[in-house]
Design an enzyme around this catalytic site. Structure first.
Site, mmCIF file in Angstrom:
data_model
loop_
_atom_site.group_PDB
_atom_site.id
_atom_site.type_symbol
_atom_site.label_atom_id
_atom_site.label_comp_id
_atom_site.label_asym_id
_atom_site.label_seq_id
_atom_site.Cartn_x
_atom_site.Cartn_y
_atom_site.Cartn_z
ATOM 1 N N LYS A 17 15.332 76.153 44.725
ATOM 2 C CA LYS A 17 14.924 75.773 46.082
ATOM 3 C C LYS A 17 14.503 76.982 46.903
ATOM 4 C CE LYS A 17 17.000 71.259 46.767
ATOM 5 N NZ LYS A 17 17.771 70.389 47.660
ATOM 6 N N LYS A 42 9.522 61.434 43.262
ATOM 7 C CA LYS A 42 8.741 60.935 44.402
ATOM 8 C C LYS A 42 7.955 62.043 45.081
ATOM 9 C CE LYS A 42 12.738 61.143 47.436
ATOM 10 N NZ LYS A 42 13.921 60.726 46.739
ATOM 11 N N LYS A 62 10.190 64.699 34.597
ATOM 12 C CA LYS A 62 11.005 63.667 35.223
ATOM 13 C C LYS A 62 10.194 62.902 36.286
ATOM 14 C CE LYS A 62 15.236 63.449 37.797
ATOM 15 N NZ LYS A 62 16.304 64.161 38.469
#
Ligand code: TRP
Length: 335
Positions: A117, A202, A199
């Site tokens: 991140k 969204k 994977k």
């Protein structure tokens, strides 16, 4: 089941970061709704976690309520389980501060999600993003959870939770239940419909690569029809058939059929037929969730009441653990 024995406790949480995908549904939410009857369960919408990356306030508020409604729509029952919004239960922030002080900088620095991140949010590497696993530990430990259903991406955080709980217990005597990860039987990892080696997500730029829980039947059908397969034209599970393997996984989750049966049922048929069948099974699977969700979103007063009640119940349990931890640490009790 032996009802004289105390039921084991289950805790999990999901961030309110937009409508989940079919992957989140089959991999997590659907399993929660199956497990919640077996355990004393608590589920949270993790909005405190969400602000570790910048959020638009009105959108965060809306998505939090939507996620709360979705938890009810997938079948979690607020009368049987505790379902709440994390920021409505102040004990999470309070215990998380204490746990920060029992977590080493070095062990926190090894968290791979933080490293990932920090790379994707290089302009906002804040202290909360770094300390996020201590908040997650607080979530879990406050409820003395025995089991935590998590995906692989959260396993390292759960390991840290176990380490911190064990450390605290070692210093002060038994305070926290040391939780175990709960990897569901149907932990099927659902992959992208366009790049099946990745994977389903969204945040994928290509909307054809994922199915959202609220996609309409037409959209779902179109997305499956354009799903990537291979040139073998044979519905079977195997190496080098990531696309078909993924469709078989989805179909199996939605119908309960095993791979052998699926293979037999589609012998001699092409991918076209199979894709339509998969899409239909997904449409049928999501229909009751979508219907319930629409009903709930039309009754905000009911949702607010459930969330407020859930927060009260959660807070009562959380306070017991927090008080215990505060005493152990040596905080002044006012007497
Ligand atoms: N960090 C988890 C995620 O992003 C969400 C979460 C927050 C969670 N607190 C938790 C999951 C406690 C399990 C237990 O997916």
């Amino acid at each position: 089941m032996d009802t004289t024995q105390k039921r084991k406790k289950l805790f999990s949480a999901i961030q309110p970061s937009g409508m989940p995908t079919l992957g989140n549904y089959l991999g997590a939410l659907k399993n929660w709704s199956k497990m919640c009857n077996e355990f004393d369960s608590a589920f949270a919408v993790a909005d405190l976690h969400a602000i570790t990356v910048r959020q638009e306030p009105a959108k965060l508020r809306r998505q939090t309520l939507e996620m709360y409604a979705l938890l009810l729509a997938v079948g979690l029952d607020p009368k049987e389980n505790i379902i709440f919004v994390q920021s409505q239960v102040p004990q999470h922030s309070q215990l998380s501060w204490i746990l920060n002080c029992y977590t080493q900088f070095g062990e926190m620095s090894r968290m791979t999600q933080f490293k990932d991140k920090s790379a994707t949010h290089a302009d906002n590497i804040n202290v909360g993003l770094f300390a996020y696993p201590a908040l997650m530990a607080a979530d879990i430990l406050l409820y003395q959870a025995d089991f935590v259903p998590v995906g692989v991406d959260q396993k390292q955080h759960l390991e840290l939770t176990r380490d911190v709980a064990t450390r605290f217990n070692g210093l002060y005597g038994n305070t926290f239940t040391v939780p175990e990860p709960y990897i569901g039987k149907q932990g099927a990892k659902i992959m992208s419909l366009q790049e099946p080696e990745r994977k389903m997500s969204k945040s994928d730029a290509n909307v054809k690569s994922y199915v959202s829980i609220l996609d309409t039947p037409d959209v779902i059908m179109k997305k499956f029809k354009s799903a990537v397969t291979d040139s073998q034209a044979c519905v079977s599970y195997g190496e080098g058939k990531d696309g078909v393997n993924n469709l078989m996984g989805i179909y199996s989750c939605c119908t309960g059929l095993d791979y052998e049966t699926i293979q037999r049922d589609f012998e001699g048929k092409g991918y076209g037929d199979f894709k339509v069948a998969v899409a239909e099974s997904v449409i049928a699977e999501l229909a009751p969730v979508q219907e319930k969700y629409a009903q709930l979103m039309a009754d905000k007063a009911y949702l607010n009441q459930c969330a407020n009640d859930g927060a009260k119940q959660a807070s009562a349990i959380a306070q017991r653990t927090l008080t215990k931890a505060m005493k152990k640490v040596g905080f002044y009790q006012g007497k």
